[in-house]
Motif scaffolding. Structure first.
Motif, PDB file in Angstrom:
ATOM      1  N   THR A 104       0.825  -1.209   0.000  1.00 41.55           N
ATOM      2  CA  THR A 104       0.000   0.000   0.000  1.00 41.55           C
ATOM      3  C   THR A 104       0.856   1.254   0.000  1.00 41.55           C
ATOM      4  O   THR A 104       0.583   2.222  -0.731  1.00 41.55           O
ATOM      5  CB  THR A 104      -0.929  -0.006   1.228  1.00 41.55           C
ATOM      6  OG1 THR A 104      -1.691  -1.218   1.243  1.00 41.55           O
ATOM      7  CG2 THR A 104      -1.864   1.187   1.201  1.00 41.55           C
ATOM      8  N   VAL A 105       1.924   1.253   0.802  1.00 46.27           N
ATOM      9  CA  VAL A 105       2.826   2.414   0.839  1.00 46.27           C
ATOM     10  C   VAL A 105       3.493   2.619  -0.516  1.00 46.27           C
ATOM     11  O   VAL A 105       3.608   3.747  -1.017  1.00 46.27           O
ATOM     12  CB  VAL A 105       3.871   2.228   1.954  1.00 46.27           C
ATOM     13  CG1 VAL A 105       4.929   3.330   1.885  1.00 46.27           C
ATOM     14  CG2 VAL A 105       3.198   2.226   3.316  1.00 46.27           C
ATOM     15  N   VAL A 106       3.922   1.519  -1.149  1.00 46.07           N
ATOM     16  CA  VAL A 106       4.565   1.623  -2.461  1.00 46.07           C
ATOM     17  C   VAL A 106       3.583   2.169  -3.498  1.00 46.07           C
ATOM     18  O   VAL A 106       3.937   3.013  -4.332  1.00 46.07           O
ATOM     19  CB  VAL A 106       5.109   0.243  -2.885  1.00 46.07           C
ATOM     20  CG1 VAL A 106       5.554   0.264  -4.350  1.00 46.07           C
ATOM     21  CG2 VAL A 106       6.275  -0.156  -1.997  1.00 46.07           C
ATOM     22  N   LEU A 107       2.344   1.710  -3.455  1.00 49.43           N
ATOM     23  CA  LEU A 107       1.353   2.206  -4.401  1.00 49.43           C
ATOM     24  C   LEU A 107       1.100   3.695  -4.221  1.00 49.43           C
ATOM     25  O   LEU A 107       1.016   4.457  -5.199  1.00 49.43           O
ATOM     26  CB  LEU A 107       0.046   1.432  -4.233  1.00 49.43           C
ATOM     27  CG  LEU A 107       0.005   0.013  -4.798  1.00 49.43           C
ATOM     28  CD1 LEU A 107      -1.332  -0.645  -4.478  1.00 49.43           C
ATOM     29  CD2 LEU A 107       0.226   0.017  -6.308  1.00 49.43           C
ATOM     30  N   ILE A 108       0.988   4.132  -2.974  1.00 45.83           N
ATOM     31  CA  ILE A 108       0.770   5.563  -2.732  1.00 45.83           C
ATOM     32  C   ILE A 108       1.960   6.370  -3.225  1.00 45.83           C
ATOM     33  O   ILE A 108       1.811   7.455  -3.811  1.00 45.83           O
ATOM     34  CB  ILE A 108       0.508   5.800  -1.236  1.00 45.83           C
ATOM     35  CG1 ILE A 108      -0.815   5.133  -0.828  1.00 45.83           C
ATOM     36  CG2 ILE A 108       0.473   7.290  -0.921  1.00 45.83           C
ATOM     37  CD1 ILE A 108      -1.124   5.228   0.648  1.00 45.83           C
ATOM     38  N   PHE A 109       3.184   5.842  -3.012  1.00 39.70           N
ATOM     39  CA  PHE A 109       4.379   6.526  -3.512  1.00 39.70           C
ATOM     40  C   PHE A 109       4.356   6.617  -5.042  1.00 39.70           C
ATOM     41  O   PHE A 109       4.709   7.656  -5.622  1.00 39.70           O
ATOM     42  CB  PHE A 109       5.629   5.770  -3.042  1.00 39.70           C
ATOM     43  CG  PHE A 109       6.909   6.328  -3.606  1.00 39.70           C
ATOM     44  CD1 PHE A 109       7.476   7.485  -3.106  1.00 39.70           C
ATOM     45  CD2 PHE A 109       7.549   5.690  -4.674  1.00 39.70           C
ATOM     46  CE1 PHE A 109       8.652   7.996  -3.634  1.00 39.70           C
ATOM     47  CE2 PHE A 109       8.712   6.200  -5.207  1.00 39.70           C
ATOM     48  CZ  PHE A 109       9.274   7.361  -4.684  1.00 39.70           C
ATOM     49  N   ILE A 110       3.917   5.533  -5.695  1.00 41.25           N
ATOM     50  CA  ILE A 110       3.840   5.555  -7.167  1.00 41.25           C
ATOM     51  C   ILE A 110       2.799   6.572  -7.622  1.00 41.25           C
ATOM     52  O   ILE A 110       2.992   7.293  -8.600  1.00 41.25           O
ATOM     53  CB  ILE A 110       3.500   4.145  -7.689  1.00 41.25           C
ATOM     54  CG1 ILE A 110       4.691   3.198  -7.432  1.00 41.25           C
ATOM     55  CG2 ILE A 110       3.185   4.186  -9.181  1.00 41.25           C
ATOM     56  CD1 ILE A 110       4.421   1.767  -7.822  1.00 41.25           C
ATOM     57  N   PHE A 111       1.664   6.647  -6.900  1.00 42.17           N
ATOM     58  CA  PHE A 111       0.654   7.644  -7.254  1.00 42.17           C
ATOM     59  C   PHE A 111       1.231   9.052  -7.240  1.00 42.17           C
ATOM     60  O   PHE A 111       1.005   9.859  -8.144  1.00 42.17           O
ATOM     61  CB  PHE A 111      -0.526   7.580  -6.278  1.00 42.17           C
ATOM     62  CG  PHE A 111      -1.278   6.289  -6.313  1.00 42.17           C
ATOM     63  CD1 PHE A 111      -1.352   5.548  -7.474  1.00 42.17           C
ATOM     64  CD2 PHE A 111      -1.923   5.811  -5.181  1.00 42.17           C
ATOM     65  CE1 PHE A 111      -2.049   4.354  -7.516  1.00 42.17           C
ATOM     66  CE2 PHE A 111      -2.610   4.618  -5.210  1.00 42.17           C
ATOM     67  CZ  PHE A 111      -2.678   3.889  -6.382  1.00 42.17           C
ATOM     68  N   LEU A 112       2.004   9.346  -6.186  1.00 43.79           N
ATOM     69  CA  LEU A 112       2.582  10.687  -6.073  1.00 43.79           C
ATOM     70  C   LEU A 112       3.678  10.909  -7.098  1.00 43.79           C
ATOM     71  O   LEU A 112       3.791  12.001  -7.672  1.00 43.79           O
ATOM     72  CB  LEU A 112       3.130  10.881  -4.654  1.00 43.79           C
ATOM     73  CG  LEU A 112       2.092  10.769  -3.512  1.00 43.79           C
ATOM     74  CD1 LEU A 112       2.775  10.902  -2.160  1.00 43.79           C
ATOM     75  CD2 LEU A 112       1.016  11.830  -3.677  1.00 43.79           C
ATOM     76  N   ALA A 113       4.483   9.856  -7.345  1.00 43.68           N
ATOM     77  CA  ALA A 113       5.600  10.011  -8.289  1.00 43.68           C
ATOM     78  C   ALA A 113       5.102  10.210  -9.712  1.00 43.68           C
ATOM     79  O   ALA A 113       5.738  10.910 -10.513  1.00 43.68           O
ATOM     80  CB  ALA A 113       6.508   8.788  -8.222  1.00 43.68           C
ATOM     81  N   LEU A 114       3.984   9.612 -10.040  1.00 43.56           N
ATOM     82  CA  LEU A 114       3.464   9.755 -11.405  1.00 43.56           C
ATOM     83  C   LEU A 114       3.047  11.179 -11.719  1.00 43.56           C
ATOM     84  O   LEU A 114       3.039  11.597 -12.880  1.00 43.56           O
ATOM     85  CB  LEU A 114       2.262   8.830 -11.597  1.00 43.56           C
ATOM     86  CG  LEU A 114       2.566   7.338 -11.699  1.00 43.56           C
ATOM     87  CD1 LEU A 114       1.271   6.549 -11.746  1.00 43.56           C
ATOM     88  CD2 LEU A 114       3.408   7.045 -12.941  1.00 43.56           C
TER      89      LEU A 114
END
Length: 490
Positions: free
Chosen positions: A470-480
């Motif tokens: 979940t943390v990785v997905l949220i980080f990917i959301f922000l990085a995109l």
């Protein structure tokens, strides 16, 4: 049973019985493993003299049961042999008094008076109620029915009239309810027995507004399934004339207050949406749709491919085309956006494989159990989320300079973040319930001992992995979205 004794029982020949006993004095004392003794045969066929002689010699046979669990008195009552019933009830030797025989039950939990009422045997009812055992009229069946209920069921007006006119406690019998709360009047109205109904309503002791467990009065029963073929209007007028009303007119509590037990505080009143969502057919349709979308997206990536002449046929921007041309590898057939679509490809392939896995399991396993359907539902959540992420990755790389797309990308990322946190929370609750760590209640499949310890260790590991994902997905959301939103909207 000896075949000669059987023939004598069928014919009711007392002389033949004595001759057989002269030849073999122990003939009546031999056990009959087929449960068909001479007294049962005589009671079934109505041979009173033969039954009286057998009772004199073997009075204990009055309590023996046949294959259906019936005593001789049950058989005599059902077949209407009042004289045989009187003989059996008059037998008081060997500790078998008549009133005790009246209360013996067969395999269907019926007493002899129930057997007589079901067949409308008024003569036998008289021997039972007036003679040996008046209290048997209050005996109930396994469904709480009295002899009066059974007489109405058999459509025997004579039996109903006899019971009501003869029994001293007629009011109690008329207003007695079965397990469904129906009185004899309820049954008479439901069966459109006009004569029986009028007779009961003529008795001042009858409760014309008695309510069953469904919250229905006799008038409600009539109105529930109207049928003018049986003269329902005349029946309704008769009930109204006797003071009958509906439950609504009486302002009685709703049926739920009568029928349903108090709901547990853990029960949810809402309808479970899982009943129509997590079905094999629904999962198959959604999985097929996702597989089609992701498959097409993988074969036709955003930005297109580099053609043979080095020019792209896609709608990609000139900046993206120039970046692809400046790359080291410009061979025809390569993706124009190249490494910029790595996240798109990763999520697209994951969504494709997840949906294909669901389709394969549905085809090969054909799951019906709730556990399997729950597992497939979690895979479906992952496939949907991966497809949404793949779409966002593609849109962000193609329309980097578009202000509207940038703002919508931020909004979509927020929605996906909330969805990821919600899915993680549901998954956590699901796991904690499996091991009895949710709200202090142990799940019925949690297990115990070492098995429970292993399950809890696995749950902790799964929760750690889910938290990390979940943390990785949220980080990917922000990085995109880094660099996608312009400084101003214009």
């Amino acid at each position: 049973m000896d075949h000669r004794l059987r023939e004598a029982s069928i014919s009711g020949d007392v002389h033949s019985l004595h001759q057989l006993l002269q030849e073999d004095r122990l003939l009546l004392n031999r056990p009959t493993y087929c449960c068909d003794n001479p007294l049962n045969v005589a009671a079934t066929l109505g041979h009173a003299d033969f039954a009286a002689e057998v009772l004199r010699l073997r009075p204990d046979l009055a309590r023996e049961l046949d294959l259906g669990g019936h005593t001789p008195l049950h058989l005599a009552a059902a077949n209407g042999h009042a004289v045989v019933a009187k003989v059996l009830l008059g037998n008081s030797s060997a500790g078998v008094p008549g009133h005790e025989l009246c209360l013996l039950r067969d395999m269907d939990w019926l007493t002899p008076i129930h057997a007589a009422a079901l067949k409308g045997r008024t003569d036998v009812l008289r021997e039972l109620v007036v003679g040996a055992c008046p209290e048997s009229v209050h005996a109930t069946t396994g469904r709480g029915e009295t002899a009066l209920h059974l007489a109405v069921r058999s459509s025997s007006f004579e039996a109903v009239e006899f019971l009501v006119e003869t029994v001293a406690a007629a009011a109690e019998l008329l207003n007695s309810k079965d397990d469904k709360g129906n009185t004899a009047l309820h049954l008479a109205v439901a069966r459109r027995q006009l004569q029986t109904m009028k007779f009961m309503l003529s008795k001042p002791s009858v409760d014309v507004n008695s309510v069953n467990r469904r919250g229905l009065t006799p008038l409600d029963v009539l109105l529930e399934s109207p049928n003018e073929q049986y003269g329902d209007m005349a029946l309704g007028e008769t009930i109204r004339a006797a003071g009958g009303k509906t439950a609504a007119e009486l302002k009685l509590p709703p049926p739920a207050a009568v029928l349903l037990p108090r709901a547990s505080r853990h029960q949810k009143p809402r309808v479970k949406h899982d009943e129509y969502r997590d079905t094999p057919g629904t999962l198959m349709v959604v999985a097929t749709l996702i597989a089609t979308i992701t498959f097409q997206a993988a074969l036709n990536p955003p930005g297109g491919f580099i053609p043979d002449d080095g020019k792209s046929h896609s709608s990609v921007s000139k900046v993206a085309a120039a970046a692809a041309a400046a790359a080291d590898d410009q061979r025809p057939g390569k993706v124009v956006l190249g490494k910029e679509l790595k996240y798109f490809l990763m999520f697209d392939v994951f969504g494709l494989f997840a949906s294909l896995s669901i389709i394969l399991l549905l085809i090969c396993v054909s799951p019906r159990r709730k556990r399997m359907m729950g597992f497939l539902t979690w895979i479906m959540w992952a496939a949907v989320l991966s497809t949404a992420l793949a779409f966002q990755c593609a849109v962000v790389q193609i329309y980097k300079s578009n202000a509207v797309v940038g703002l919508l990308s931020y909004a979509w990322s927020g929605i996906l973040c909330v969805a990821s946190v919600w899915i993680f929370f549901r998954f956590k609750v699901f796991l904690l319930k499996r091991v009895g760590w949710w709200k202090g209640r142990r799940h019925r499949h949690a297990g115990c001992g070492s098995l429970l310890v292993v399950k809890r260790i696995g749950v902790v590991a799964a929760l750690l992995l889910a938290t990390g994902a979940t943390v990785v997905l949220i980080f990917i959301f922000l990085a995109l979205n880094v660099g996608t939103a312009p400084a101003s909207f214009t």
